[in-house]
Design an enzyme around this catalytic site. Structure first.
Site, PDB file in Angstrom:
ATOM      1  N   ASP A 130       0.880  -1.163   0.000  1.00 29.16           N
ATOM      2  CA  ASP A 130       0.000   0.000   0.000  1.00 29.16           C
ATOM      3  C   ASP A 130       0.923   1.219   0.000  1.00 29.16           C
ATOM      4  O   ASP A 130       2.108   1.111   0.330  1.00 29.16           O
ATOM      5  CB  ASP A 130      -0.900  -0.022   1.233  1.00 29.16           C
ATOM      6  CG  ASP A 130      -1.833   1.169   1.276  1.00 29.16           C
ATOM      7  OD1 ASP A 130      -2.438   1.485   0.244  1.00 29.16           O
ATOM      8  OD2 ASP A 130      -1.921   1.807   2.343  1.00 29.16           O
ATOM      9  N   HIS A 171     -16.284  -1.077  -7.127  1.00 24.89           N
ATOM     10  CA  HIS A 171     -15.390  -1.312  -8.263  1.00 24.89           C
ATOM     11  C   HIS A 171     -14.425  -2.453  -7.942  1.00 24.89           C
ATOM     12  O   HIS A 171     -13.903  -2.536  -6.822  1.00 24.89           O
ATOM     13  CB  HIS A 171     -14.599  -0.041  -8.591  1.00 24.89           C
ATOM     14  CG  HIS A 171     -13.932  -0.096  -9.928  1.00 24.89           C
ATOM     15  ND1 HIS A 171     -12.723  -0.738 -10.138  1.00 24.89           N
ATOM     16  CD2 HIS A 171     -14.325   0.379 -11.144  1.00 24.89           C
ATOM     17  CE1 HIS A 171     -12.391  -0.632 -11.412  1.00 24.89           C
ATOM     18  NE2 HIS A 171     -13.339   0.034 -12.044  1.00 24.89           N
ATOM     19  N   ASP A 188       0.189   5.215   0.930  1.00 20.65           N
ATOM     20  CA  ASP A 188       0.140   6.180   2.035  1.00 20.65           C
ATOM     21  C   ASP A 188       0.116   5.471   3.375  1.00 20.65           C
ATOM     22  O   ASP A 188      -0.695   4.573   3.613  1.00 20.65           O
ATOM     23  CB  ASP A 188      -1.094   7.073   1.894  1.00 20.65           C
ATOM     24  CG  ASP A 188      -1.095   7.847   0.581  1.00 20.65           C
ATOM     25  OD1 ASP A 188      -0.001   8.135   0.062  1.00 20.65           O
ATOM     26  OD2 ASP A 188      -2.196   8.155   0.080  1.00 20.65           O
TER      27      ASP A 188
END
Length: 419
Positions: A253, A351, A255
């Site tokens: 990941d 999504h 941030d």
């Protein structure tokens, strides 16, 4: 350290006579290996290392490259880590000029520094490490990669002195183990000023002169090496190249894992601060042979707070910052969709790319030929771990401190750590 290297020249003009009928109608670099042109593997390898401009130095059957170029650009598959399209263009010789002559006709078109590689061999070295070595040297110096082989008679030998300076070369034919020129070189654009007449061989005329002047340096690298110039090695490549290019990955990941999170929407380059040990963690993963990939939800784009171009500029700056410690992200994947997007085209209830869904991971697996069985993901939220689980790989939470220590602890008992 100078600007990162963004250009490469691939020598693809050879006749390929040793391959017999295979190259009567097809240039050697366009021969299919494991289902695609060999040249495709080279371009993708360069693209993932941040090369944005690839020049094909063509000669024999040059017209065959036109369709290859058109198809590659139309497909959109030649992109760098941040998704920027790579320009691949042709420089055509009207008659054979030698490897040095191929560069001479590029006078005025070469960057301050550029990669030079052969179109019939692949060396799975760390291009970032090679580039970083060259970027730390004054202009006018050159870097070649070397590799230890059990029998150097087919290749000739590279001899080195203190601090990796190349002291000379020995001709082909001497049996036994040795260091060979593995075919990945970084040169300064002014190298063309040394080419006074053509045909010219850069290997026999330019490199020895640079060595005598103390301007040629060797970077020893490990990794898979194949030269498809012989029938037996071409056949071997059909089996060994797919195995060598298929690698496990460390998915990160972004941030809160690689860089400090700023109010949940980090996109300004001036806000870029690497997390402790992040660059060293990524660098260490690369030394173990892992592909390094970022998968990040970017709802700020859906909210109209910044654009995808802003995000790509941030990713580019992130990679530049990591390079100082040998780190590099091979590819960034992002999801700009959100159920509450203010931009209608980006509004999506669920999504498949938005974590905790695994869509970004699956896209990376397809694009980069990743071995999921040996991969893992590090994130800072439960949605990261859930996305990893949905993709069938281990997911782990990073809660601060040194990311390098965290990654080392995760892999310490892993079968993928080198002995």
């Amino acid at each position: 350290m100078s600007a990162p290297i963004r250009q490469a020249v691939i020598l693809v003009g050879g006749l390929g006579t040793r391959l017999g009928s295979l190259t009567h109608a097809t240039p050697k670099p366009l021969l299919h290996v494991a289902g695609r042109p060999f040249l495709e593997t080279l371009i993708l390898w360069l693209a993932r290392a941040g090369v944005e401009d690839v020049i094909l130095s063509t000669g024999y059957l040059a017209g065959a490259f036109e369709l290859f170029l058109a198809d590659g650009h139309a497909s959109g598959r030649w992109v760098g880590p941040e998704g920027k399209p790579v320009v691949v263009r042709e420089s055509r010789e009207s008659k054979p000029l030698g490897t040095g002559g191929a560069l001479a006709i590029l006078r005025g078109k070469l960057d301050q520094r550029f990669f030079l590689i052969n179109g019939d061999s692949f060396f799975a070295c760390d291009l970032i490490a090679v580039a970083s070595k060259a970027e730390a040297l004054p202009l006018g110096h050159a870097v070649i990669t070397t590799r230890a082989v059990p029998d150097a008679r087919r290749f000739g030998r590279v001899e080195t002195a203190a601090a990796g300076r190349v002291s000379g070369f020995r001709e082909k034919g001497s049996a036994g183990p040795g260091m060979i020129n593995a075919g990945v070189t970084v040169l300064s654009g002014d190298i063309v000023d040394r080419i006074s007449a053509v045909p010219c061989s850069i290997e026999t005329e330019i490199y020895p002169a640079l060595a005598v002047e103390g301007l040629l340096h060797a970077v020893e690298q490990e990794g898979y090496f194949i030269d498809i110039g012989l029938p037996e090695t071409y056949s071997e490549a059909q089996i060994t190249l797919p195995r060598a290019t298929r690698r496990p990955a460390i998915f990160f990941d972004r941030d809160g894992v690689l860089n400090r999170d700023v109010a949940g929407y980090t996109y300004r380059i001036e806000d870029l601060v690497l997390m402790p040990g992040a660059a060293r963690a990524v660098a260490w993963a690369r030394t173990l042979g892992f592909c390094t990939v970022v998968v990040t939800n970017q709802a700020g784009i859906a909210y109209g707070l910044y654009t995808e171009d802003d995000m790509r500029a941030f990713h580019r700056a992130l990679n530049v910052a990591m390079r100082t410690s040998g780190g590099w992200i091979d590819a960034f994947y992002h999801c700009p969709y959100h159920p509450n997007a203010v931009i209608p085209a980006l509004r999506a209830a669920d999504h498949p790319d938005r974590k905790p869904n695994p869509g970004m991971i699956f896209r990376a697996v397809r694009d980069l030929d990743i071995d999921l069985a040996g991969s893992l993901l590090i994130g800072d939220k439960p949605s990261d771990v859930a996305a990893a689980a949905a993709a069938g790989l281990a997911g782990h939470i990073y809660e601060g401190g040194s990311l390098e220590i965290r990654l080392r602890s995760l892999l310490s008992a892993s079968e993928f750590v080198k002995p």
